[in-house]
Design an enzyme around this catalytic site. Structure first.
Site, PDB file in Angstrom:
ATOM      1  N   ARG A  65       1.119  -1.483  -0.414  1.00 11.51           N
ATOM      2  CA  ARG A  65       0.146  -0.305  -0.244  1.00 11.51           C
ATOM      3  C   ARG A  65       0.697   1.504  -0.402  1.00 11.51           C
ATOM      4  O   ARG A  65       1.605   1.333   0.316  1.00 11.51           O
ATOM      5  CB  ARG A  65      -1.000   0.077   1.288  1.00 11.51           C
ATOM      6  CG  ARG A  65      -0.488  -0.798   2.488  1.00 11.51           C
ATOM      7  CD  ARG A  65       0.737   0.216   3.350  1.00 11.51           C
ATOM      8  NE  ARG A  65       0.499   1.656   3.346  1.00 11.51           N
ATOM      9  CZ  ARG A  65       0.531   2.673   3.224  1.00 11.51           C
ATOM     10  NH1 ARG A  65       2.193   2.319   4.136  1.00 11.51           N
ATOM     11  NH2 ARG A  65       0.855   4.144   3.390  1.00 11.51           N
ATOM     12  N   GLY A  66      -0.065   1.793  -0.097  1.00 12.13           N
ATOM     13  CA  GLY A  66       1.512   3.391   0.013  1.00 12.13           C
ATOM     14  C   GLY A  66       1.104   4.181  -1.925  1.00 12.13           C
ATOM     15  O   GLY A  66       1.985   2.811  -2.740  1.00 12.13           O
ATOM     16  N   ALA A  67       0.847   4.847  -2.373  1.00 12.55           N
ATOM     17  CA  ALA A  67       0.776   5.918  -3.503  1.00 12.55           C
ATOM     18  C   ALA A  67       1.950   4.913  -4.201  1.00 12.55           C
ATOM     19  O   ALA A  67       2.067   3.845  -5.627  1.00 12.55           O
ATOM     20  CB  ALA A  67       0.739   6.547  -4.024  1.00 12.55           C
ATOM     21  N   ARG A 110      -7.233  -0.703  -7.340  1.00 16.15           N
ATOM     22  CA  ARG A 110      -7.342   0.741  -5.797  1.00 16.15           C
ATOM     23  C   ARG A 110      -7.475   1.153  -7.420  1.00 16.15           C
ATOM     24  O   ARG A 110      -6.911   2.204  -8.185  1.00 16.15           O
ATOM     25  CB  ARG A 110      -6.095   0.687  -4.954  1.00 16.15           C
ATOM     26  CG  ARG A 110      -6.152  -0.559  -3.935  1.00 16.15           C
ATOM     27  CD  ARG A 110      -5.474  -0.670  -2.674  1.00 16.15           C
ATOM     28  NE  ARG A 110      -6.062   1.091  -2.055  1.00 16.15           N
ATOM     29  CZ  ARG A 110      -5.154   1.264  -0.875  1.00 16.15           C
ATOM     30  NH1 ARG A 110      -4.093   1.364  -0.459  1.00 16.15           N
ATOM     31  NH2 ARG A 110      -5.924   1.762   0.114  1.00 16.15           N
ATOM     32  N   GLN A 216      -2.513   3.530   9.794  1.00 12.37           N
ATOM     33  CA  GLN A 216      -1.033   2.830   9.177  1.00 12.37           C
ATOM     34  C   GLN A 216      -0.465   4.087   9.536  1.00 12.37           C
ATOM     35  O   GLN A 216       1.214   3.421  10.123  1.00 12.37           O
ATOM     36  CB  GLN A 216      -1.153   3.678   7.885  1.00 12.37           C
ATOM     37  CG  GLN A 216      -1.982   2.748   7.106  1.00 12.37           C
ATOM     38  CD  GLN A 216      -3.284   3.280   6.661  1.00 12.37           C
ATOM     39  OE1 GLN A 216      -3.663   3.891   7.571  1.00 12.37           O
ATOM     40  NE2 GLN A 216      -3.557   3.095   5.578  1.00 12.37           N
ATOM     41  N   ASP A 257      -1.653  10.720  -2.896  1.00 13.40           N
ATOM     42  CA  ASP A 257      -2.009   9.830  -3.368  1.00 13.40           C
ATOM     43  C   ASP A 257      -2.883  10.471  -5.031  1.00 13.40           C
ATOM     44  O   ASP A 257      -2.888   9.190  -5.889  1.00 13.40           O
ATOM     45  CB  ASP A 257      -3.637   9.241  -2.662  1.00 13.40           C
ATOM     46  CG  ASP A 257      -3.631   8.191  -2.066  1.00 13.40           C
ATOM     47  OD1 ASP A 257      -3.407   8.839  -0.645  1.00 13.40           O
ATOM     48  OD2 ASP A 257      -2.664   7.057  -1.362  1.00 13.40           O
ATOM     49  N   ASN A 267      -5.542  12.403   0.450  1.00 15.59           N
ATOM     50  CA  ASN A 267      -4.808  11.585   0.936  1.00 15.59           C
ATOM     51  C   ASN A 267      -5.874  10.983   1.687  1.00 15.59           C
ATOM     52  O   ASN A 267      -6.596  11.366   1.879  1.00 15.59           O
ATOM     53  CB  ASN A 267      -3.648  13.147   1.614  1.00 15.59           C
ATOM     54  CG  ASN A 267      -2.850  11.888   2.164  1.00 15.59           C
ATOM     55  OD1 ASN A 267      -1.977  11.216   1.877  1.00 15.59           O
ATOM     56  ND2 ASN A 267      -2.171  12.048   3.298  1.00 15.59           N
ATOM     57  N   LYS A 268      -5.217  10.363   2.810  1.00 15.28           N
ATOM     58  CA  LYS A 268      -5.976   9.239   3.758  1.00 15.28           C
ATOM     59  C   LYS A 268      -6.649  10.044   4.016  1.00 15.28           C
ATOM     60  O   LYS A 268      -6.246  11.386   4.725  1.00 15.28           O
ATOM     61  CB  LYS A 268      -4.431   8.579   3.968  1.00 15.28           C
ATOM     62  CG  LYS A 268      -5.146   7.934   5.790  1.00 15.28           C
ATOM     63  CD  LYS A 268      -6.028   6.585   4.904  1.00 15.28           C
ATOM     64  CE  LYS A 268      -5.322   5.613   3.825  1.00 15.28           C
ATOM     65  NZ  LYS A 268      -6.496   5.039   2.836  1.00 15.28           N
TER      66      LYS A 268
HETATM   67  O1  MRU Z   1      -4.813   3.219   1.859  1.00 13.58           O
HETATM   68  P1  MRU Z   1      -3.086   3.809   1.266  1.00 13.58           P
HETATM   69  O2  MRU Z   1      -2.536   2.788   2.666  1.00 13.58           O
HETATM   70  O3  MRU Z   1      -2.227   3.331   0.323  1.00 13.58           O
HETATM   71  O4  MRU Z   1      -2.967   5.620   1.843  1.00 13.58           O
HETATM   72  C1  MRU Z   1      -1.958   5.245   2.018  1.00 13.58           C
HETATM   73  C2  MRU Z   1      -1.516   7.081   1.915  1.00 13.58           C
HETATM   74  O5  MRU Z   1      -3.078   7.980   1.972  1.00 13.58           O
HETATM   75  C3  MRU Z   1      -0.466   7.991   2.040  1.00 13.58           C
HETATM   76  O6  MRU Z   1      -0.533   8.843   2.619  1.00 13.58           O
HETATM   77  C4  MRU Z   1       0.102   8.332   0.583  1.00 13.58           C
HETATM   78  O7  MRU Z   1      -0.718   7.148  -0.655  1.00 13.58           O
HETATM   79  C5  MRU Z   1       1.106   8.761   0.765  1.00 13.58           C
HETATM   80  S1  MRU Z   1       2.415   7.481   0.709  1.00 13.58           S
HETATM   81  C6  MRU Z   1       3.574   8.042  -0.354  1.00 13.58           C
END
Ligand code: MRU
Length: 366
Positions: A65-67, A110, A216, A257, A267-268
């Site tokens: 996970r994470g963009a 996703r 997270q 993201d 973002n999250k």
């Molecule tokens: O749902 P996730 O854990 O994939 O979400 C991640 C985030 O929102 C991060 O803050 C974002 O992807 C930046 S990662 C460098």
């Protein structure tokens, strides 16, 4: 498999070195090797993904996970599908047609982080531009996937260096979710800024939002920062304004993201709340992200598709229900922070400032 949760609690010195060597996702021979992030912080374990459908499921289940990390995962997923189709004795034209369809499917694992679509698109370009036979295409895709991995780390280090310049001496930085090495291939974006700043000034510290519902911040950000020996305080999401009012937060730095052409940044979920609180308390709010997170095809954040996730993420903690069983639940995974709340967007080509429509367009010309 290495279990390291116990070692972190013991404060082992070799953790920083261990952390600097972790590659969240890496192509090895003919499979993709990734850290299973659903197990953190209890267990640090690599999983081997050998099939395209497995990769789709791993992205969806947030094993990766994470963009930026899911971008590379998507690119690896296309290679896995290419390897499978190579065994089907298809004509070259049929192979290309089927592989492009599989690539489009991979991009739907996703919906919000645009790095996924971006990286899959990079693989589609390789497929469309290749003059090679089927085996040659598979090899080119593999090499492109590996190149994206290496580029990601180099880009994050640049983001870190630019970002470190705006971190005040001795600052307390608030972050939300996890934008660390584990959200990328390595080093991280927002936490890359923290790492670079800490290398220059070891008096800085971090407040990490827990980040409900998937935690997270608690599970992954505190895990990463602790390994680096960076002083970290875990708070729950609702506490940020309390500490801002007390003058205990000097700067906010988060990842993203997807960023629209006007600088609106997804973002999250919960990031928007932090941004509003930061504006009210006159605290600079920075977004750290590579240019691959900027989607210039959309003019504002209203066009960003927000992922709806399982209700169980909200109603349960560690498998145990925490609410009335029949209560209504809504669980959007992300929110969009409007550009007017963002002090700067820290990228690999420098810090973009308002007017974002202009500075983003300029950044793509560099
Ligand atoms: O749902 P996730 O854990 O994939 O979400 C991640 C985030 O929102 C991060 O803050 C974002 O992807 C930046 S990662 C460098």
């Amino acid at each position: 498999m290495t279990i390291i949760h116990g070692l972190i609690l013991e404060g082992r010195k070799d953790m920083a070195e261990f952390h600097s060597k972790i590659k969240t996702i890496e192509w090895v021979d003919n499979y993709s090797k990734m850290v299973d992030q659903t197990l953190l912080p209890y267990e640090f374990k690599y999983v081997h993904i050998t099939k395209g459908q497995q990769m789709y499921d791993a992205i969806k289940a947030m094993i990766v996970r994470g963009a930026p990390a899911i971008g590379v995962a998507g690119a690896h997923g296309v290679v896995l599908y290419a390897q499978e189709l190579r065994e089907e004795n298809l004509s070259r034209d049929e192979f290309v047609k089927k592989l492009l369809e599989k690539a489009d499917y991979m991009a739907t694992s996703r919906p919000t982080a645009v790095n996924l679509m971006w990286a899959v698109e990079k693989q589609k370009e390789v497929i469309k531009n290749s003059k090679s036979d089927i085996s040659g295409i598979v090899e080119e895709l593999k090499q492109n996937g590996i190149r994206l991995e290496d580029e990601d780390i180099a880009i994050n280090k640049k983001i870190g260096d630019y970002g470190a310049e705006v971190v005040p001496k001795g600052a307390t930085i608030l972050t939300h979710c996890n934008a660390g090495g584990l959200a990328t291939v390595g080093y991280g974006t927002a936490l890359g800024v923290v790492r670079s700043a800490f290398a220059k000034d070891n008096t800085i510290q971090v407040f990490a939002d827990e980040t409900r519902p998937r935690q997270q911040g608690a599970r992954i950000t505190t895990f990463e920062l602790t390994m680096d020996g960076i002083p970290t305080t875990l708070i729950t999401d609702g506490m940020c304004s309390y500490f801002m009012k007390k003058g205990m937060i000097d700067m906010v730095c988060v990842g993203a993201d997807r960023i629209a052409a006007n600088g609106d940044a997804a973002n999250k979920i919960g990031t928007y709340t932090v941004a509003i609180a930061a504006k009210y308390h006159n605290i600079p709010f920075y977004v750290a992200a590579p240019l691959s997170t900027i989607d210039t095809s959309i003019s504002t954040g209203d066009e960003i598709v927000i992922e709806e996730r399982s209700h169980e993420e909200v109603t349960h903690i560690n498998g145990k229900i925490i609410c009335a069983p029949d209560v209504n639940v809504i669980n959007p995974g992300f929110d969009v922070t409007p550009n007017e709340l963002i002090t700067g967007i820290i990228t690999e080509v420098g810090i973009l400032r308002p007017d974002y429509k202009k500075s983003i367009a300029e950044a793509f010309k560099k």
